[in-house]
Design an enzyme around this catalytic site. Sequence first.
Site, mmCIF file in Angstrom:
data_model
loop_
_atom_site.group_PDB
_atom_site.id
_atom_site.type_symbol
_atom_site.label_atom_id
_atom_site.label_comp_id
_atom_site.label_asym_id
_atom_site.label_seq_id
_atom_site.Cartn_x
_atom_site.Cartn_y
_atom_site.Cartn_z
ATOM 1 N N ARG A 159 0.668 3.941 -3.070
ATOM 2 C CA ARG A 159 0.054 5.227 -2.716
ATOM 3 C C ARG A 159 1.118 6.333 -2.571
ATOM 4 N NH1 ARG A 159 -5.454 4.344 0.505
ATOM 5 N NH2 ARG A 159 -5.735 2.101 0.274
ATOM 6 N N GLU A 181 -11.946 1.153 -10.247
ATOM 7 C CA GLU A 181 -11.621 0.220 -11.334
ATOM 8 C C GLU A 181 -12.558 0.337 -12.536
ATOM 9 O OE1 GLU A 181 -9.662 -0.845 -7.752
ATOM 10 O OE2 GLU A 181 -11.835 -0.723 -8.102
ATOM 11 N N ASP A 237 -5.503 -9.774 -8.239
ATOM 12 C CA ASP A 237 -5.832 -8.922 -9.382
ATOM 13 C C ASP A 237 -4.646 -8.275 -10.087
ATOM 14 O OD1 ASP A 237 -5.354 -7.436 -7.114
ATOM 15 O OD2 ASP A 237 -7.030 -6.077 -7.357
ATOM 16 N N GLU A 263 0.830 -1.214 0.000
ATOM 17 C CA GLU A 263 0.000 0.000 0.000
ATOM 18 C C GLU A 263 0.860 1.258 0.000
ATOM 19 O OE1 GLU A 263 -3.100 0.229 -0.471
ATOM 20 O OE2 GLU A 263 -3.985 -1.706 0.057
#
Length: 771
Positions: free
Chosen positions: A420, A687, A550, A416
């Site tokens: 980010r 998404e 994903d 993360e």
Amino acid sequence: MRLSNGSGGGGGPSLVRRRGAGGGHRRKSGPGAGGLVLEARGLLVLVALCATIFAAGLVVGTRSFGAPSADGPSREGGGGGRGSEVASPLAAATAKIAPSDVQRLILESARAEAAEREEKEEEEEARKRGDYKKVARLRGVQAPGDANYNPHRQIDDVVGDGGEEGLGVGGGDGAMYAGDRGDHGLDAEPEAPVRDTHGEGNDSMHNHFVEALKSEMDVVKKGKDKIQEKLQTYEKEAVKKVKKIKGRAEAAVKRLRGHAKGDAGGRGSAEGGGDGDGGGERYPYLTSPVAPDHDFSKYEPLGGGRFAEYTSGDAPYAVTATIRAADDELARSRRVHVKNAMKHVWKNYKEYAFGKDELHPISHKATSNWGGMGTSLVDSLDTLWVMGLKEEFWEARDWVRDYLSNDGVGSVSGFETTIRSLGGLLSAYDLSGDEVFLKKADDLGSRLVKAYDTPSGLPHGSVRLDTGSSNNFSWNSNAYILAEVGTQQLEYRTLARSTGKTDYAKKSEKVFEILHELQPADGLLAQNIKDSGGHPKFVGNKVSFGAMGDSVYEYMLKVWVQGGRKEKMYREMWDKAMTGMHEQLVQKSKPNGLTYIADRIGSSLDHKMDHLACFMGGSLALSAYTDPDGLDSARAKRDLRTARALTYTCYQMYARMKTGIAPEFVRFHGENDFAKSSAPFYILRPETVEAFYYLNKLTGDPIYREWGWEVFQSIEKYCKTQYGYGSLKDVDRPGSVEDRMESFFMAETLKYLWLLFDPDSEIDILNKVSQ
């Protein structure tokens, strides 16, 4: 994914995503005006049914308490059955009422009550005179000497349970029966006054029936209220259906006009959407530009099932230069409102949470739940830049320069924080060229990269920025998470290129070398990996394009694009995985043939698709347009068709919900394609609008802007708060806004919406070349 042009050469490579932890049948048009007639007819049947039930209650009451007698107020005895009949004004009135005559019922009820009052007055007079026999007869009780007197058949509303003293009747079970004493009954001349039972609940026959009547009237009133609610619901549904019918009619007219004019142009290559000649109907869905003062509160989601011609991945319309120019003008009027949304959030973030990780959109509290690294600010830098909010961008740069420090930060998620914060700093550097961002990125990267110091070279999930120690998560049995180890390479390769420190690239690229060795014949990777003495292997048997799996597939393709399409291993891994996905996981729903990507657990399919998986619409389109065999190859056509069909399904995940917003995931089962399940929430994910952006930019089809505009309007209406935009607890419950706003709402969701409606952007998604 983060997008930017680079400084010099062919453009910057910082393509960054951030996630959370981790041909069917064409749908028929919806019902038209005929459906409204059937609903109105059903309403009339409902009203008639209420009236019939009401009248039936009266008939039952009459039979229970007695039918009218022609002989006036007399009681007819008879054996031991309950066949006695009582004459009363109310009974006489109700005997005349037809089942559907509700108005007459009310009039007769009023008359009966008036007659009852007269009887009561007579009874009071008789009591004053001491004429208790008349009192008893007025009460409907037979006395010895009366023709129909029967001591065993006294009415039960004269004496209560426990043998209370009444009109001369002995104790017993409510005096319905006189008990064992065969001579119990009413004395001819009672010595004691007759007990007055009027007004004691339902003690008289008339009061019983009046109360029953009142109860029935309450039922009618409640039924009336329900009918009014139904009418309001039907009216709203009718308005929606009229809008749909009107929209279809307008589209048909536009298509007919298009045929008549024969506007030059046609479908582009790869089944439409690009430049080129060809046939096909002209695109029919253009609307007028949006006013600057557009009122989003009046927006009502129009429901699912529309645009069914896109279900199977076709490109049904020709997009001419004229249409594209008109659509660009429409898009410019819409992007104004997306920028206003960003201004709304940033104004409140600056006032209440500047430099903090997150702003809470309802309470306007500021929290530092990502380690106190100004996560929302850093993550949103590129959004400020591409929207032209340069003053806000430079204010944020000053905070980064003066206050951003990693010295006191403890454990963070390596994944993360990379996508980010590290990605945010690198994108800001790519766009602005300001060295402040590169210096801070290098400091952060030098701390994060210590997570790669493991026996196998796979990075741990958690790392301390102050000490460099790292570990995996106990909640995942200390296994490595596929999506996390395979979704950091774009950032580290960019950092290596910009700083000249190649170690960043080498350590991150080793992960894909390991995955390449582990990739099975079908190309599909399990979502957990164990490191056994430096020899990693897959554990578990779940394969998913949703959470925990994903973005590893996305990075296979985009690392290859980032490197100038020269590093064959990445493209080969991608193509192998896509073949496995199409052969095993791509499914069609019933009854409308919506395309979705199922999860696989062992050898069985779990017919569930996450919102996260909707990124595949954009990635498959990018795959088709960069295919080494060309856009006209069978593989590219397959990928592009699936991209379109999958993105239509993701749009339907929004359109079919009451708020026009999609849940975290849906399950495909039953006879209505899909339904939301145990995760009905929406956390402002990007998404789907990302897929809209890719497909619009690559194919030129304006439909993706139409769908994106619907999504944005729903976000404006149902997620906007005084201080920002909140998540929804349940997408079918308008008003269920939560005090939570992820950094990726500004960094991705609003950015992709802006880029979708920005025809003047310099961002080039096809040419990301690493220098």
